[in-house]
Design a protein around this motif. Structure first.
Motif, mmCIF file in Angstrom:
data_model
loop_
_atom_site.group_PDB
_atom_site.id
_atom_site.type_symbol
_atom_site.label_atom_id
_atom_site.label_comp_id
_atom_site.label_asym_id
_atom_site.label_seq_id
_atom_site.Cartn_x
_atom_site.Cartn_y
_atom_site.Cartn_z
ATOM 1 N N ASP A 99 45.935 62.092 45.072
ATOM 2 C CA ASP A 99 47.204 62.606 45.593
ATOM 3 C C ASP A 99 48.369 61.657 45.324
ATOM 4 O O ASP A 99 49.281 61.535 46.122
ATOM 5 N N TYR A 101 51.804 60.160 43.383
ATOM 6 C CA TYR A 101 53.093 60.748 43.008
ATOM 7 C C TYR A 101 52.928 61.628 41.765
ATOM 8 O O TYR A 101 52.295 61.213 40.784
ATOM 9 N N GLY A 102 53.500 62.825 41.792
ATOM 10 C CA GLY A 102 53.317 63.792 40.710
ATOM 11 C C GLY A 102 53.671 63.240 39.340
ATOM 12 O O GLY A 102 52.975 63.500 38.358
ATOM 13 N N TYR A 105 50.926 60.891 38.204
ATOM 14 C CA TYR A 105 49.749 61.695 37.857
ATOM 15 C C TYR A 105 49.923 62.301 36.461
ATOM 16 O O TYR A 105 49.033 62.254 35.625
ATOM 17 N N ARG A 106 51.113 62.843 36.224
ATOM 18 C CA ARG A 106 51.397 63.450 34.913
ATOM 19 C C ARG A 106 51.317 62.409 33.799
ATOM 20 O O ARG A 106 50.731 62.651 32.741
ATOM 21 N N GLU A 325 64.862 67.235 45.706
ATOM 22 C CA GLU A 325 63.765 66.284 45.527
ATOM 23 C C GLU A 325 64.292 64.893 45.826
ATOM 24 O O GLU A 325 65.447 64.736 46.188
ATOM 25 N N PRO A 337 57.127 70.733 48.247
ATOM 26 C CA PRO A 337 56.364 70.065 47.189
ATOM 27 C C PRO A 337 55.724 71.017 46.190
ATOM 28 O O PRO A 337 55.748 70.755 44.985
ATOM 29 N N THR A 341 58.430 68.878 43.802
ATOM 30 C CA THR A 341 57.873 67.590 43.340
ATOM 31 C C THR A 341 56.489 67.701 42.713
ATOM 32 O O THR A 341 56.134 66.914 41.850
ATOM 33 N N HIS A 342 55.668 68.647 43.169
ATOM 34 C CA HIS A 342 54.292 68.722 42.695
ATOM 35 C C HIS A 342 54.030 69.939 41.817
ATOM 36 O O HIS A 342 52.890 70.338 41.602
ATOM 37 N N MET A 345 51.573 69.628 38.758
ATOM 38 C CA MET A 345 50.120 69.474 38.882
ATOM 39 C C MET A 345 49.458 70.812 38.602
ATOM 40 O O MET A 345 50.009 71.853 38.948
ATOM 41 N N ARG A 350 46.436 70.539 42.717
ATOM 42 C CA ARG A 350 47.434 70.567 43.789
ATOM 43 C C ARG A 350 46.785 70.991 45.111
ATOM 44 O O ARG A 350 47.007 70.378 46.155
ATOM 45 N N VAL A 355 48.221 70.181 48.946
ATOM 46 C CA VAL A 355 49.626 70.605 48.891
ATOM 47 C C VAL A 355 49.680 72.131 48.788
ATOM 48 O O VAL A 355 49.650 72.709 47.702
#
Ligand SMILES: *Cc1c(COP(=O)(O)O)cnc(C)c1O
Length: 421
Positions: A99, A101-102, A105-106, A325, A337, A341-342, A345, A350, A355
């Protein structure tokens, strides 16, 4: 010099550093290049990408606030995150929390897809993950605590202990609490990363990042890479961020006081399913928060009752919270989110990260807290989430025509959205 408290360092670092005119505030040096004192005689600075006096004061201030030997200022928080991956060779494994920060993660998953590193995504709140880490023998364990947007905590000491058993470095994204409330290096972490865009600058007007290394060797290696790939921060951004740091301590206190009150208000609201705030006793890791943090921070998330339609209605009806955001500025922001922000994902990841479509995240600002609570109360009463409210016929018609509301959880997952953070 006398040893001073962190709040004093934040206010005074670099004050009276100007040797030429006695300027109290350290000057802003914009020059990209510096003269050599003589043939083959370089001064302290030669070229702006490699070093800048204004940026260095910011770096030294942050290093001192985090208790590290060396600070590196980067153009963005993501540049700081990316810088850490320069320590990895193609066969090295990076462990990240499921989980995080998006944007991080990306980045990590994209680098893995290109074969530039090996990645293992784990839920670091589970005991089994620690056994797994010892088996994997990663080069770096990435942590982010509290996490975004559910404010889950990672036990920093436990990660450090596990890293010690397999020779891994630990890097912590400390953006959500800032050095005012948590110092991972003091708990044995090797590298701290910040998006200074958030609490450190605190006024939503500079995008920036920082990396702070515990040892000067690690700091030198990271600084070499930052210069090499050209991601160091701009002087003017550094100047503004340093100005932001001067008030970090008082801002954080007010953010936290307001967030606490908002979280308590939300917890007793009949329109709220669940509140996520480490300061509440209902938070499953409240004790851990008290142990490893000096405060609970200014971020509050909650699941509103009802469905995505109720959520959308609520988010577009609040007045004292801006639908946006980012976080950590003096003004209150509210965000969804799943669609914001997400959004980048993949849907499965997600949902696994918890989320859902009714999750709302608030970056609680430093306004009068009663104004904030009154606005939430007024909005709940107006929109009555989860209570099958009867909208005016015009609104019902609008919602019928507006498929994007019902399908927002599908639409939000397109790459077009993902590009925005
Ligand atoms: C915003 C953020 C980042 C990325 O920073 P930018 O300044 O937007 O590039 C990284 N980690 C966390 C936790 C963040 O909130």
């Amino acid at each position: 010099m006398n040893q001073v408290k962190k709040a004093t360092t934040a206010v005074r670092k670099g004050i009276e550093a100007d040797k030429h005119h006695g300027a109290v505030v350290p000057p802003l040096y914009l020059s990209t290049t510096y003269s050599f004192a003589d043939f083959d005689k370089k001064r302290a600075y030669d070229y702006g990408r490699s070093g800048n006096p204004t940026r260095d004061i910011l770096a030294e201030t942050l290093a001192e606030l985090e208790g590290g030997e060396k600070g590196i200022i980067t153009a963005t928080g993501m540049a700081a995150v990316h810088l850490i991956t320069q320590l990895l060779n193609v066969n090295d494994t990076l462990v990240i929390p499921h989980d995080c920060y998006g944007g991080s993660y990306r980045l990590f998953t994209s680098l893995e897809k290109r074969g530039l590193l090996k990645l293992k995504v784990l839920n670091l709140t589970l005991e089994a993950s620690f056994d797994e880490i010892i088996k994997i023998q990663p080069k770096i364990i990435w942590i982010e605590t509290p996490s975004n947007p559910l404010l889950r905590l990672t036990d920093i000491s436990k990660v450090v202990e596990t890293a010690g058993k397999c020779g891994a470095l630990v890097a912590a994204d400390n953006t959500f609490l800032s050095p005012a409330l948590q110092n991972p290096l003091g708990l044995g972490v090797d590298i701290v990363v910040h998006s200074t865009t958030k609490y450190i600058n605190g006024h939503s007007d500079v995008v920036g990042g920082a990396v702070i290394a515990k040892t000067s060797e690690l700091g030198a290696e990271l600084a070499w890479w930052a210069n090499n790939i050209g991601i160091t921060g701009a002087p003017f951004d550094s100047y503004l961020t340093l100005r932001g740091i001067r008030t970090l301590n008082v801002r954080i206190k007010q953010h936290e006081q307001n967030a606490f009150a908002v979280a308590q208000y939300l917890e007793q609201s009949p329109y709220v399913e669940q509140v996520y705030y480490p300061g509440l006793e209902s938070h499953p890791q409240h004790e851990l928060a008290k142990k490893q943090q000096r405060g609970f921070g200014g971020m509050v998330s909650f699941d509103i009752k009802g469905n995505i339609n109720d959520t959308a209605k609520f988010l577009t009806s609040v007045e004292q919270f801006t639908l946006a955001e980012s976080l950590g500025g003096v003004e209150s922001l509210i965000c969804h989110p799943a669609t914001m922000t997400h959004a980048g994902m993949d849907p499965q990841a997600r949902l696994e990260a918890g989320v859902g479509d009714t999750l709302i995240r608030i970056s609680v600002g430093i306004e009068d807290v009663q104004d904030l609570i009154n606005d939430l109360e007024r909005t709940f009463e107006k929109t009555k989430p989860g209570q099958g409210v009867t909208y005016s016929s015009a609104e019902v018609q609008k919602n019928k025509n507006d498929e994007s509301l019902d399908n927002a959880n599908v639409n939000c997952l397109t790459p077009a959205h993902a590009a925005t953070w």
